[in-house]
Scaffold this motif. Structure first.
Motif, mmCIF file in Angstrom:
data_model
loop_
_atom_site.group_PDB
_atom_site.id
_atom_site.type_symbol
_atom_site.label_atom_id
_atom_site.label_comp_id
_atom_site.label_asym_id
_atom_site.label_seq_id
_atom_site.Cartn_x
_atom_site.Cartn_y
_atom_site.Cartn_z
ATOM 1 N N MET A 28 -3.936 13.846 -9.682
ATOM 2 C CA MET A 28 -3.121 12.805 -9.053
ATOM 3 C C MET A 28 -3.313 12.858 -7.541
ATOM 4 O O MET A 28 -3.684 13.897 -6.994
ATOM 5 N N ARG A 29 -3.051 11.746 -6.899
ATOM 6 C CA ARG A 29 -3.193 11.687 -5.437
ATOM 7 C C ARG A 29 -1.915 12.158 -4.770
ATOM 8 O O ARG A 29 -0.815 11.754 -5.155
ATOM 9 N N TRP A 30 -2.064 12.997 -3.760
ATOM 10 C CA TRP A 30 -0.893 13.540 -3.055
ATOM 11 C C TRP A 30 -0.320 12.498 -2.106
ATOM 12 O O TRP A 30 -0.947 12.077 -1.169
ATOM 13 N N GLY A 31 0.902 12.079 -2.394
ATOM 14 C CA GLY A 31 1.588 11.022 -1.645
ATOM 15 C C GLY A 31 2.101 10.002 -2.638
ATOM 16 O O GLY A 31 1.360 9.103 -3.058
ATOM 17 N N LEU A 32 3.355 10.146 -3.039
ATOM 18 C CA LEU A 32 3.878 9.359 -4.160
ATOM 19 C C LEU A 32 3.969 7.867 -3.852
ATOM 20 O O LEU A 32 4.446 7.470 -2.782
ATOM 21 N N VAL A 33 3.502 7.060 -4.798
ATOM 22 C CA VAL A 33 3.609 5.594 -4.728
ATOM 23 C C VAL A 33 4.506 5.145 -5.879
ATOM 24 O O VAL A 33 4.185 5.387 -7.045
ATOM 25 N N PRO A 34 5.643 4.533 -5.590
ATOM 26 C CA PRO A 34 6.563 4.111 -6.655
ATOM 27 C C PRO A 34 5.904 3.139 -7.625
ATOM 28 O O PRO A 34 5.083 2.305 -7.244
ATOM 29 N N ALA A 35 6.275 3.243 -8.882
ATOM 30 C CA ALA A 35 5.689 2.396 -9.915
ATOM 31 C C ALA A 35 5.991 0.917 -9.693
ATOM 32 O O ALA A 35 5.222 0.055 -10.118
ATOM 33 N N LYS A 36 7.109 0.613 -9.042
ATOM 34 C CA LYS A 36 7.510 -0.780 -8.887
ATOM 35 C C LYS A 36 6.823 -1.496 -7.720
ATOM 36 O O LYS A 36 6.965 -2.712 -7.560
ATOM 37 N N ILE A 37 6.069 -0.766 -6.904
ATOM 38 C CA ILE A 37 5.367 -1.383 -5.782
ATOM 39 C C ILE A 37 4.276 -2.310 -6.307
ATOM 40 O O ILE A 37 3.526 -1.962 -7.222
ATOM 41 N N ALA A 38 4.175 -3.509 -5.714
ATOM 42 C CA ALA A 38 3.183 -4.467 -6.183
ATOM 43 C C ALA A 38 1.766 -4.053 -5.815
ATOM 44 O O ALA A 38 0.836 -4.202 -6.617
ATOM 45 N N ASP A 39 1.594 -3.515 -4.600
ATOM 46 C CA ASP A 39 0.260 -3.159 -4.122
ATOM 47 C C ASP A 39 0.292 -1.773 -3.492
ATOM 48 O O ASP A 39 0.897 -1.583 -2.434
ATOM 49 N N PRO A 40 -0.341 -0.776 -4.106
ATOM 50 C CA PRO A 40 -0.324 0.585 -3.542
ATOM 51 C C PRO A 40 -0.881 0.662 -2.129
ATOM 52 O O PRO A 40 -0.425 1.473 -1.328
ATOM 53 N N ASP A 41 -1.857 -0.175 -1.813
ATOM 54 C CA ASP A 41 -2.457 -0.118 -0.485
ATOM 55 C C ASP A 41 -1.458 -0.486 0.608
ATOM 56 O O ASP A 41 -1.552 -0.002 1.731
ATOM 57 N N SER A 42 -0.487 -1.326 0.279
ATOM 58 C CA SER A 42 0.513 -1.718 1.270
ATOM 59 C C SER A 42 1.531 -0.618 1.517
ATOM 60 O O SER A 42 2.323 -0.693 2.454
ATOM 61 N N PHE A 43 1.500 0.433 0.696
ATOM 62 C CA PHE A 43 2.473 1.516 0.812
ATOM 63 C C PHE A 43 1.945 2.680 1.643
ATOM 64 O O PHE A 43 2.634 3.675 1.858
ATOM 65 N N LYS A 44 0.736 2.560 2.155
ATOM 66 C CA LYS A 44 0.104 3.653 2.882
ATOM 67 C C LYS A 44 0.802 3.988 4.189
ATOM 68 O O LYS A 44 0.626 5.082 4.733
ATOM 69 N N ILE A 45 1.583 3.048 4.717
ATOM 70 C CA ILE A 45 2.242 3.300 5.990
ATOM 71 C C ILE A 45 3.412 4.269 5.846
ATOM 72 O O ILE A 45 3.941 4.762 6.839
ATOM 73 N N PHE A 46 3.818 4.567 4.620
ATOM 74 C CA PHE A 46 4.940 5.472 4.392
ATOM 75 C C PHE A 46 4.432 6.874 4.064
ATOM 76 O O PHE A 46 3.422 7.036 3.375
ATOM 77 N N SER A 47 5.150 7.873 4.566
ATOM 78 C CA SER A 47 4.797 9.265 4.272
ATOM 79 C C SER A 47 5.648 9.748 3.108
ATOM 80 O O SER A 47 6.863 9.880 3.222
ATOM 81 N N THR A 48 5.009 10.014 1.983
ATOM 82 C CA THR A 48 5.733 10.434 0.782
ATOM 83 C C THR A 48 5.125 11.707 0.204
ATOM 84 O O THR A 48 5.170 11.928 -0.996
ATOM 85 N N THR A 49 4.546 12.533 1.054
ATOM 86 C CA THR A 49 3.972 13.783 0.571
ATOM 87 C C THR A 49 5.056 14.766 0.166
ATOM 88 O O THR A 49 4.864 15.573 -0.747
ATOM 89 N N ASN A 50 6.201 14.717 0.865
ATOM 90 C CA ASN A 50 7.297 15.633 0.584
ATOM 91 C C ASN A 50 8.579 14.877 0.291
ATOM 92 O O ASN A 50 8.876 13.858 0.925
#
Length: 260
Positions: free
Chosen positions: A58-80
């Motif tokens: 899996m990729r480190w940095g959680l992307v919520p399942a409900k997000i329409a486009d994972p690429d648009s979520f890159k601006i958020f830090s979700t490693t921890n």
């Protein structure tokens, strides 16, 4: 926040240490001494059908399942994910209640964030007669440059692999999307213990082997495993200097574990 860890154990040692079932065909797991966010790493989860522990990349940095486009979520830090807000923020609450995993590591790195360790005093012009009686002007503390701060690694005293508390999410493309499926994870943090506190006020949640099954499989809403999200015992860990070159993700290899 922890943004680096390392894994020197091969897939066979990880499988044995964490009692993983059959490994996926062709599954390769090279050692990695400088693991950074946004890279694909192995996590251990329970198979939904068999209940067996399985390895998944899996990729480190959680992307919520409900997000329409994972690429648009890159601006958020979700490693921890912070323990204190794990039930307050929907991004953490859902995976905590439905999708927990183990993150196998041999150790994690942390840069000195707190000036509580003894540091050599700066040499001022008036000291040692370097510039006679000329007094120095007050100086603003310089912001440390990347790679200039001391770096430490935290591992088990015997060097054995151990598990961090992880949360994962399985993102699947909507109709018409060309983005491939994406599985991601985050590592839970808590307050520091006595060993890590001089370096940083946070630490990653280390799980005891006796708690692996509960973390992976116990989804009793009346008794969520919040009690497992506590600082690990200081006497059960070892801290030693690591190589500051870890600051550059292109640097890798066993020499990252040596103080420099």
């Amino acid at each position: 926040m922890c943004g680096r860890y390392y894994r020197r154990s091969d897939k066979q040692r990880i499988a044995e240490a964490f009692k993983v079932g059959r490994l996926p065909p062709g599954f390769e797991l090279p050692t990695d001494y400088n693991i950074a966010p946004s890279t694909f790493q192995p996590v251990i989860r329970s198979n939904a059908e068999t209940g067996e522990r399985e390895l998944a990349l899996m990729r480190w940095g959680l992307v919520p399942a409900k997000i329409a486009d994972p690429d648009s979520f890159k601006i958020f830090s979700t490693t921890n994910a912070r323990t204190e807000s794990i039930l307050d923020k929907s991004i953490w609450k859902s995976p905590f209640q439905q999708a927990r995993c183990l993150v196998p590591v041999d150790g994690f790195y942390e840069w000195l964030q707190r000036p509580s360790l003894p540091q050599p005093p700066p040499i001022e012009p008036e000291e040692h007669g370097l510039f006679g009686d000329i007094q120095s002007k007050p100086k603003q503390p310089a912001k440390p440059k990347a790679g200039s701060r001391p770096l430490y690694k935290f591992e088990m005293p015997d060097g054995a692999p151990y598990a961090l508390a992880g949360l994962f999410s399985e993102w699947r493309p909507r109709k018409g999307s060309t983005h491939p499926p994406l599985d991601t994870f985050s590592i839970v943090t808590t307050e520091a213990n006595e060993l890590t506190d001089p370096i940083h006020d946070r630490m990653l949640v280390i799980l005891h082997p006796r708690d692996y099954d509960r973390w992976l499989n116990d989804y009793d809403e009346a008794r969520p495993p919040l009690d497992l999200l506590r600082p690990y015992e200081s006497e059960g860990m070892r801290m030693t200097p690591a190589n500051r070159l870890v600051g550059n993700v292109r640097n890798n290899g066993p020499d990252m574990l040596n103080g420099a």
